[in-house]
Design a protein around this motif. Structure first.
Motif, PDB file in Angstrom:
ATOM      1  N   TYR A  43     -17.581 -83.441 -67.073  1.00  0.00           N
ATOM      2  CA  TYR A  43     -18.045 -85.079 -67.901  1.00  0.00           C
ATOM      3  C   TYR A  43     -16.331 -86.029 -67.930  1.00  0.00           C
ATOM      4  O   TYR A  43     -16.752 -87.175 -67.493  1.00  0.00           O
ATOM      5  N   SER A  45     -13.455 -84.989 -67.506  1.00  0.00           N
ATOM      6  CA  SER A  45     -12.158 -85.166 -67.200  1.00  0.00           C
ATOM      7  C   SER A  45     -12.944 -86.278 -65.465  1.00  0.00           C
ATOM      8  O   SER A  45     -11.890 -86.838 -64.784  1.00  0.00           O
ATOM      9  N   ALA A  46     -14.284 -86.431 -65.086  1.00  0.00           N
ATOM     10  CA  ALA A  46     -14.618 -87.663 -63.838  1.00  0.00           C
ATOM     11  C   ALA A  46     -14.084 -88.802 -64.638  1.00  0.00           C
ATOM     12  O   ALA A  46     -14.204 -89.054 -63.892  1.00  0.00           O
ATOM     13  N   LYS A  48     -12.279 -89.857 -66.426  1.00  0.00           N
ATOM     14  CA  LYS A  48     -11.050 -90.065 -67.439  1.00  0.00           C
ATOM     15  C   LYS A  48     -10.195 -90.331 -65.365  1.00  0.00           C
ATOM     16  O   LYS A  48      -9.633 -91.581 -65.818  1.00  0.00           O
ATOM     17  N   GLU A  49     -10.572 -89.413 -64.552  1.00  0.00           N
ATOM     18  CA  GLU A  49     -10.426 -89.936 -63.200  1.00  0.00           C
ATOM     19  C   GLU A  49     -10.639 -91.464 -62.483  1.00  0.00           C
ATOM     20  O   GLU A  49      -9.931 -91.172 -61.906  1.00  0.00           O
ATOM     21  N   LYS A  50     -11.812 -90.682 -62.007  1.00  0.00           N
ATOM     22  CA  LYS A  50     -12.721 -92.125 -61.716  1.00  0.00           C
ATOM     23  C   LYS A  50     -12.804 -93.290 -62.664  1.00  0.00           C
ATOM     24  O   LYS A  50     -13.762 -94.294 -62.012  1.00  0.00           O
ATOM     25  N   GLY A  51     -13.290 -92.867 -63.301  1.00  0.00           N
ATOM     26  CA  GLY A  51     -13.907 -94.476 -64.425  1.00  0.00           C
ATOM     27  C   GLY A  51     -15.210 -94.260 -64.532  1.00  0.00           C
ATOM     28  O   GLY A  51     -16.194 -92.939 -64.236  1.00  0.00           O
ATOM     29  N   ALA A  54     -17.788 -94.435 -61.265  1.00  0.00           N
ATOM     30  CA  ALA A  54     -17.390 -93.461 -60.274  1.00  0.00           C
ATOM     31  C   ALA A  54     -18.051 -92.050 -60.643  1.00  0.00           C
ATOM     32  O   ALA A  54     -18.527 -91.082 -59.685  1.00  0.00           O
ATOM     33  N   ALA A  55     -18.058 -91.960 -61.926  1.00  0.00           N
ATOM     34  CA  ALA A  55     -18.571 -90.827 -62.748  1.00  0.00           C
ATOM     35  C   ALA A  55     -20.714 -90.412 -62.527  1.00  0.00           C
ATOM     36  O   ALA A  55     -21.109 -91.269 -62.429  1.00  0.00           O
ATOM     37  N   SER A  56     -21.040 -89.853 -61.787  1.00  0.00           N
ATOM     38  CA  SER A  56     -21.893 -89.467 -61.074  1.00  0.00           C
ATOM     39  C   SER A  56     -23.093 -89.739 -61.787  1.00  0.00           C
ATOM     40  O   SER A  56     -22.609 -88.549 -63.241  1.00  0.00           O
TER      41      SER A  56
END
Length: 118
Positions: A43, A45-46, A48-51, A54-56
């Motif tokens: 979660y 890392s998501a 960091k990558e997607k903001g 966007a993290a589901s």
């Protein structure tokens, strides 16, 4: 080397190694903790990558559910003490502020440990 929980119980005509229920519970809790920590890392890392947007919601739900179950299992003795006191309206001699403090401390420390980035 045998596991500390491994034991031999007779089964029908022969003896075979069996695991006690306490081992199954401990292993399930350990798996749950390991899975939860992996979900937290995933979660993060998501995020960091997607903001944050966007993290589901599913990833968040898995983390919250995992932390909740692990803390519930780990702190069960303190929760039982608390509810025993609650049911007796804190009239038992063993019911002190420490009863509540121990439960809250366990929940706080264990959840913090699960959510740490290590």
């Amino acid at each position: 080397q045998a596991e500390p929980c491994a034991r031999v119980e007779p089964s029908c005509a022969r003896a075979e190694p069996r695991r006690g229920r306490h081992c199954e519970d401990r292993e399930a809790a350990m798996t749950s903790v390991v899975d939860t920590r992996a979900a937290v890392r995933g979660y993060r890392s998501a995020l960091k990558e997607k903001g944050a947007g966007a993290a589901s919601a599913q990833e968040r739900k898995v983390v919250v559910d995992g932390v909740s179950k692990a803390v519930k299992k780990e702190c069960a003795p303190y929760v039982e003490d608390f509810f025993g006191c609650f049911q007796h309206r804190f009239q038992l001699s063993s019911c002190t502020d420490a009863t509540v403090a121990k439960m809250l401390k366990c929940q706080e420390q264990f959840s913090a440990q699960l959510l740490s980035t290590n």
